[in-house]
Design a protein around this motif. Structure first.
Motif, PDB file in Angstrom:
ATOM      1  N   GLY A  62       0.817  -1.198   0.000  1.00  0.00           N
ATOM      2  CA  GLY A  62       0.000   0.000   0.000  1.00  0.00           C
ATOM      3  C   GLY A  62       0.848   1.244   0.000  1.00  0.00           C
ATOM      4  N   PHE A  81      -3.876   3.562   1.148  1.00  0.00           N
ATOM      5  CA  PHE A  81      -4.441   2.629   0.186  1.00  0.00           C
ATOM      6  C   PHE A  81      -3.796   1.263   0.378  1.00  0.00           C
ATOM      7  CE2 PHE A  81      -4.607   6.841  -1.650  1.00  0.00           C
ATOM      8  CZ  PHE A  81      -5.847   6.903  -2.255  1.00  0.00           C
ATOM      9  N   SER A  88      -6.133  -4.075  -8.262  1.00  0.00           N
ATOM     10  CA  SER A  88      -5.925  -2.973  -7.321  1.00  0.00           C
ATOM     11  C   SER A  88      -4.460  -2.521  -7.316  1.00  0.00           C
ATOM     12  CB  SER A  88      -6.402  -3.347  -5.916  1.00  0.00           C
ATOM     13  OG  SER A  88      -5.695  -4.448  -5.404  1.00  0.00           O
ATOM     14  N   LEU A  92      -3.509   1.250  -7.950  1.00  0.00           N
ATOM     15  CA  LEU A  92      -2.668   2.034  -7.045  1.00  0.00           C
ATOM     16  C   LEU A  92      -1.444   2.579  -7.775  1.00  0.00           C
ATOM     17  CD1 LEU A  92      -2.207   3.254  -4.330  1.00  0.00           C
ATOM     18  CD2 LEU A  92      -1.223   1.101  -3.560  1.00  0.00           C
ATOM     19  N   ILE A 109      -9.402   9.075  -8.049  1.00  0.00           N
ATOM     20  CA  ILE A 109      -9.332   8.060  -6.992  1.00  0.00           C
ATOM     21  C   ILE A 109     -10.560   7.164  -7.050  1.00  0.00           C
ATOM     22  CG2 ILE A 109      -9.374   7.679  -4.493  1.00  0.00           C
ATOM     23  CD1 ILE A 109      -7.642  10.205  -4.236  1.00  0.00           C
ATOM     24  N   SER A 113     -10.570   3.030  -8.031  1.00  0.00           N
ATOM     25  CA  SER A 113     -10.677   2.451  -6.688  1.00  0.00           C
ATOM     26  C   SER A 113     -10.954   0.947  -6.664  1.00  0.00           C
ATOM     27  CB  SER A 113     -11.770   3.172  -5.905  1.00  0.00           C
ATOM     28  OG  SER A 113     -13.040   2.916  -6.501  1.00  0.00           O
ATOM     29  N   LEU A 116      -9.237  -1.683  -4.189  1.00  0.00           N
ATOM     30  CA  LEU A 116      -8.426  -1.033  -3.171  1.00  0.00           C
ATOM     31  C   LEU A 116      -9.192  -0.903  -1.853  1.00  0.00           C
ATOM     32  CD1 LEU A 116      -6.841   1.872  -5.229  1.00  0.00           C
ATOM     33  CD2 LEU A 116      -5.625  -0.049  -4.208  1.00  0.00           C
ATOM     34  N   LEU A 118      -9.386   1.562   1.295  1.00  0.00           N
ATOM     35  CA  LEU A 118      -9.006   2.942   1.605  1.00  0.00           C
ATOM     36  C   LEU A 118      -9.186   3.188   3.100  1.00  0.00           C
ATOM     37  CD1 LEU A 118      -8.235   5.819   0.672  1.00  0.00           C
ATOM     38  CD2 LEU A 118     -10.658   6.218   0.267  1.00  0.00           C
TER      39      LEU A 118
END
Length: 123
Positions: A62, A81, A88, A92, A109, A113, A116, A118
């Motif tokens: 992340g 993230f 994902s 990212l 974002i 997304s 992901l 968050l």
């Protein structure tokens, strides 16, 4: 319980622990996995992933970014993230690229997304 916001020495001027020492400490404390969320980058991902796998631990990848949460906000919010799958990871990577070129906005974002996780910091 898993640590979800670990910062390594790849978080320049914000953390000093090398990835190898982080992984050793996680193993010694009995954790089964952890997430590396360096500030503004993913440079430590490969090193962290390989060292975690070698120790039999589950790595999560992340990053942590400070961005305005709306177009009108002057104060920046801290967003972390976490990657859950290949899609994902790609999303990212897009977010980090846009962030590095100062072209990241909340709409992007949301658009990127998928997959992901968050985490929003309250401070």
């Amino acid at each position: 319980m898993l640590p979800l916001r670990i910062h390594s020495d790849f978080s320049l001027l914000k953390a000093m622990s090398p990835v190898a020492k982080i992984v050793d400490a996680l193993k010694a404390k009995g954790f089964t996995g952890a997430a590396l969320t360096d500030f503004d980058c993913g440079f430590g991902w490969v090193d962290f992933y390989m060292k975690m796998k070698a120790e039999g631990l589950k790595p999560m990848l992340g990053t942590c970014l400070e961005i305005p949460l709306t177009h009108k906000m002057k104060k920046k919010g801290k967003l972390s993230f976490l990657v859950t799958n290949k899609k994902s990871y790609q999303n990212l990577s897009r977010i980090l690229s846009a962030y590095s070129f100062n072209s990241l906005d909340p709409k992007k974002i949301v658009e990127w997304s998928e997959g992901l996780i968050l985490l929003v910091s309250p401070d």
